[in-house]
Design an enzyme around this catalytic site. Sequence first.
Site, PDB file in Angstrom:
ATOM      1  N   SER A 143      37.962  40.306  50.740  1.00  0.00           N
ATOM      2  CA  SER A 143      39.244  39.810  50.216  1.00  0.00           C
ATOM      3  C   SER A 143      39.709  38.623  51.043  1.00  0.00           C
ATOM      4  CB  SER A 143      40.295  40.917  50.327  1.00  0.00           C
ATOM      5  OG  SER A 143      41.578  40.423  50.030  1.00  0.00           O
ATOM      6  N   TYR A 156      45.045  48.192  54.993  1.00  0.00           N
ATOM      7  CA  TYR A 156      44.061  47.633  54.045  1.00  0.00           C
ATOM      8  C   TYR A 156      43.339  46.414  54.609  1.00  0.00           C
ATOM      9  CZ  TYR A 156      42.685  45.109  49.707  1.00  0.00           C
ATOM     10  OH  TYR A 156      42.020  44.419  48.721  1.00  0.00           O
ATOM     11  N   LYS A 160      39.153  45.200  54.877  1.00  0.00           N
ATOM     12  CA  LYS A 160      38.534  44.053  54.190  1.00  0.00           C
ATOM     13  C   LYS A 160      37.863  43.127  55.206  1.00  0.00           C
ATOM     14  CE  LYS A 160      38.808  45.612  50.481  1.00  0.00           C
ATOM     15  NZ  LYS A 160      37.814  45.657  49.403  1.00  0.00           N
ATOM     16  N   ILE A 189      44.061  38.886  42.155  1.00  0.00           N
ATOM     17  CA  ILE A 189      43.505  39.062  40.811  1.00  0.00           C
ATOM     18  C   ILE A 189      44.338  40.160  40.131  1.00  0.00           C
ATOM     19  CG2 ILE A 189      41.394  39.600  39.518  1.00  0.00           C
ATOM     20  CD1 ILE A 189      40.875  37.276  41.440  1.00  0.00           C
TER      21      ILE A 189
HETATM   22  P1  NAD Z   1      41.236  48.362  40.519  1.00  0.00           P
HETATM   23  O1  NAD Z   1      42.200  49.359  41.024  1.00  0.00           O
HETATM   24  O2  NAD Z   1      41.344  47.908  39.110  1.00  0.00           O
HETATM   25  O3  NAD Z   1      39.742  48.822  40.736  1.00  0.00           O
HETATM   26  C1  NAD Z   1      39.334  49.567  41.842  1.00  0.00           C
HETATM   27  C2  NAD Z   1      38.245  50.477  41.371  1.00  0.00           C
HETATM   28  O4  NAD Z   1      37.779  51.273  42.449  1.00  0.00           O
HETATM   29  C3  NAD Z   1      38.750  51.424  40.282  1.00  0.00           C
HETATM   30  O5  NAD Z   1      37.800  51.490  39.257  1.00  0.00           O
HETATM   31  C4  NAD Z   1      38.858  52.738  41.025  1.00  0.00           C
HETATM   32  O6  NAD Z   1      38.697  53.875  40.201  1.00  0.00           O
HETATM   33  C5  NAD Z   1      37.727  52.598  42.014  1.00  0.00           C
HETATM   34  N1  NAD Z   1      37.886  53.520  43.130  1.00  0.00           N
HETATM   35  C6  NAD Z   1      38.981  53.698  43.913  1.00  0.00           C
HETATM   36  N2  NAD Z   1      38.750  54.662  44.789  1.00  0.00           N
HETATM   37  C7  NAD Z   1      37.494  55.114  44.568  1.00  0.00           C
HETATM   38  C8  NAD Z   1      36.698  56.113  45.151  1.00  0.00           C
HETATM   39  N3  NAD Z   1      37.153  56.869  46.150  1.00  0.00           N
HETATM   40  N4  NAD Z   1      35.439  56.305  44.668  1.00  0.00           N
HETATM   41  C9  NAD Z   1      34.967  55.562  43.634  1.00  0.00           C
HETATM   42  N5  NAD Z   1      35.692  54.606  43.039  1.00  0.00           N
HETATM   43  C10 NAD Z   1      36.936  54.399  43.500  1.00  0.00           C
HETATM   44  O7  NAD Z   1      41.351  47.117  41.511  1.00  0.00           O
HETATM   45  P2  NAD Z   1      40.465  45.800  41.643  1.00  0.00           P
HETATM   46  O8  NAD Z   1      41.421  44.715  41.904  1.00  0.00           O
HETATM   47  O9  NAD Z   1      39.523  45.669  40.523  1.00  0.00           O
HETATM   48  O10 NAD Z   1      39.698  46.093  43.006  1.00  0.00           O
HETATM   49  C11 NAD Z   1      38.300  46.013  43.150  1.00  0.00           C
HETATM   50  C12 NAD Z   1      37.962  45.557  44.556  1.00  0.00           C
HETATM   51  O11 NAD Z   1      38.400  44.207  44.716  1.00  0.00           O
HETATM   52  C13 NAD Z   1      38.638  46.355  45.665  1.00  0.00           C
HETATM   53  O12 NAD Z   1      37.700  46.587  46.704  1.00  0.00           O
HETATM   54  C14 NAD Z   1      39.742  45.428  46.153  1.00  0.00           C
HETATM   55  O13 NAD Z   1      40.057  45.616  47.509  1.00  0.00           O
HETATM   56  C15 NAD Z   1      39.096  44.079  45.929  1.00  0.00           C
HETATM   57  N6  NAD Z   1      40.072  42.994  45.846  1.00  0.00           N
HETATM   58  C16 NAD Z   1      40.990  42.949  44.841  1.00  0.00           C
HETATM   59  C17 NAD Z   1      41.900  41.919  44.801  1.00  0.00           C
HETATM   60  C18 NAD Z   1      42.954  41.795  43.747  1.00  0.00           C
HETATM   61  O14 NAD Z   1      43.868  40.964  43.908  1.00  0.00           O
HETATM   62  N7  NAD Z   1      42.879  42.549  42.665  1.00  0.00           N
HETATM   63  C19 NAD Z   1      41.859  40.930  45.783  1.00  0.00           C
HETATM   64  C20 NAD Z   1      40.922  41.014  46.793  1.00  0.00           C
HETATM   65  C21 NAD Z   1      40.009  42.049  46.809  1.00  0.00           C
HETATM   66  C1  RM4 Z   2      43.996  41.662  47.869  1.00  0.00           C
HETATM   67  C2  RM4 Z   2      45.086  40.632  48.091  1.00  0.00           C
HETATM   68  C3  RM4 Z   2      45.947  40.637  46.888  1.00  0.00           C
HETATM   69  C4  RM4 Z   2      46.457  42.032  46.637  1.00  0.00           C
HETATM   70  C5  RM4 Z   2      45.296  43.000  46.539  1.00  0.00           C
HETATM   71  C6  RM4 Z   2      45.755  44.415  46.400  1.00  0.00           C
HETATM   72  O1  RM4 Z   2      43.099  41.736  48.901  1.00  0.00           O
HETATM   73  O2  RM4 Z   2      45.835  40.974  49.234  1.00  0.00           O
HETATM   74  O3  RM4 Z   2      47.030  39.740  47.045  1.00  0.00           O
HETATM   75  O4  RM4 Z   2      47.196  42.050  45.432  1.00  0.00           O
HETATM   76  O5  RM4 Z   2      44.522  42.926  47.666  1.00  0.00           O
END
Ligand code: NAD
Ligand code: RM4
Length: 253
Positions: A143, A156, A160, A189
């Site tokens: 992230s 968190y 990351k 996202i």
């Molecule tokens: P999301 O909540 O839509 O997806 C997360 C997924 O992980 C879900 O499908 C959930 O069921 C699954 N999950 C959670 N705990 C779990 C577990 N114990 N075992 C198996 N699956 C599990 O969120 P997202 O934004 O799609 O996140 C995906 C990844 O991207 C994460 O690692 C998050 O940290 C990273 N990320 C997201 C953002 C953002 O802004 N959305 C930014 C940076 C990084």
């Molecule tokens: C990401 C970043 C985003 C936040 C998600 C949950 O790593 O910090 O801004 O919305 O996590």
Amino acid sequence: MLLENKTVLVTGASAGIGRAVAVGCAKHGANVAINFARDTAGAEAAVAEIEALGRKGVAIQGDVADPQTATDFVARATAALGRVDVFVNNAGICPFHAFLDMPVETLERTMRVNLHGAYFMVQAAARQMVAQGDGGSIIAMSSISALVGGEYQTHYTPTKAGVLSLMQSTAIALGKHGIRCNALLPGTILTDINKDDLADVEKRRYMESRVPLGRLGQPEDMVGPTVFLASDLAQYVTGAALLVDGGMFVNLQ
Ligand code: NAD
Ligand code: RM4
């Protein structure tokens, strides 16, 4: 068709970035196995999307915080699809919470899912790739938060940063096996992970205002960078970190 005949495994792929990436890889010709935690309907819908593209899809349930889930996912995906060429560690949680009264359980759960889960999953995938003997590509969703902090993300952001570091060390450990390890660093996202946080209109406007490209990201924005790192186009890329954030990180003034 950058991933024709490749087998891709994605964790946490019943929704959000993981699901978009799983389907995006299928669009590029891959057969895809997904791990999911609880959302059976979402997992089945993702598999249906993959199959509608003429590819094989399989969904395997498991909590990534449990080390047994990793060996089970890789073994069952390999049994179903034959091998593992690409592994995308995506599952993650971010239960926004203040620092001073962070519950111990929230801290520990976040560490176990995001960091321990990544470690065991990447290790299980790497063992399979090493046994196959012809390399592979491992990609982890780190992230922008590996590089910058967040008031309600003190539990968190270290996970990351840890995932980014894991890709750096595994790139070294696995280079001799032809296995590339890279990190993607999404910005903000729009997914379920930040739905509640961004329901605050002022916060959402502020986050949008930080992005030079003028909008927050969509899960589909992560597909191209993932497919690139998964594919042979990235054959000399390992240990790298790619920000996919619309320019948010570099935007000081
Ligand atoms: P999301 O909540 O839509 O997806 C997360 C997924 O992980 C879900 O499908 C959930 O069921 C699954 N999950 C959670 N705990 C779990 C577990 N114990 N075992 C198996 N699956 C599990 O969120 P997202 O934004 O799609 O996140 C995906 C990844 O991207 C994460 O690692 C998050 O940290 C990273 N990320 C997201 C953002 C953002 O802004 N959305 C930014 C940076 C990084
Ligand atoms: C990401 C970043 C985003 C936040 C998600 C949950 O790593 O910090 O801004 O919305 O996590």
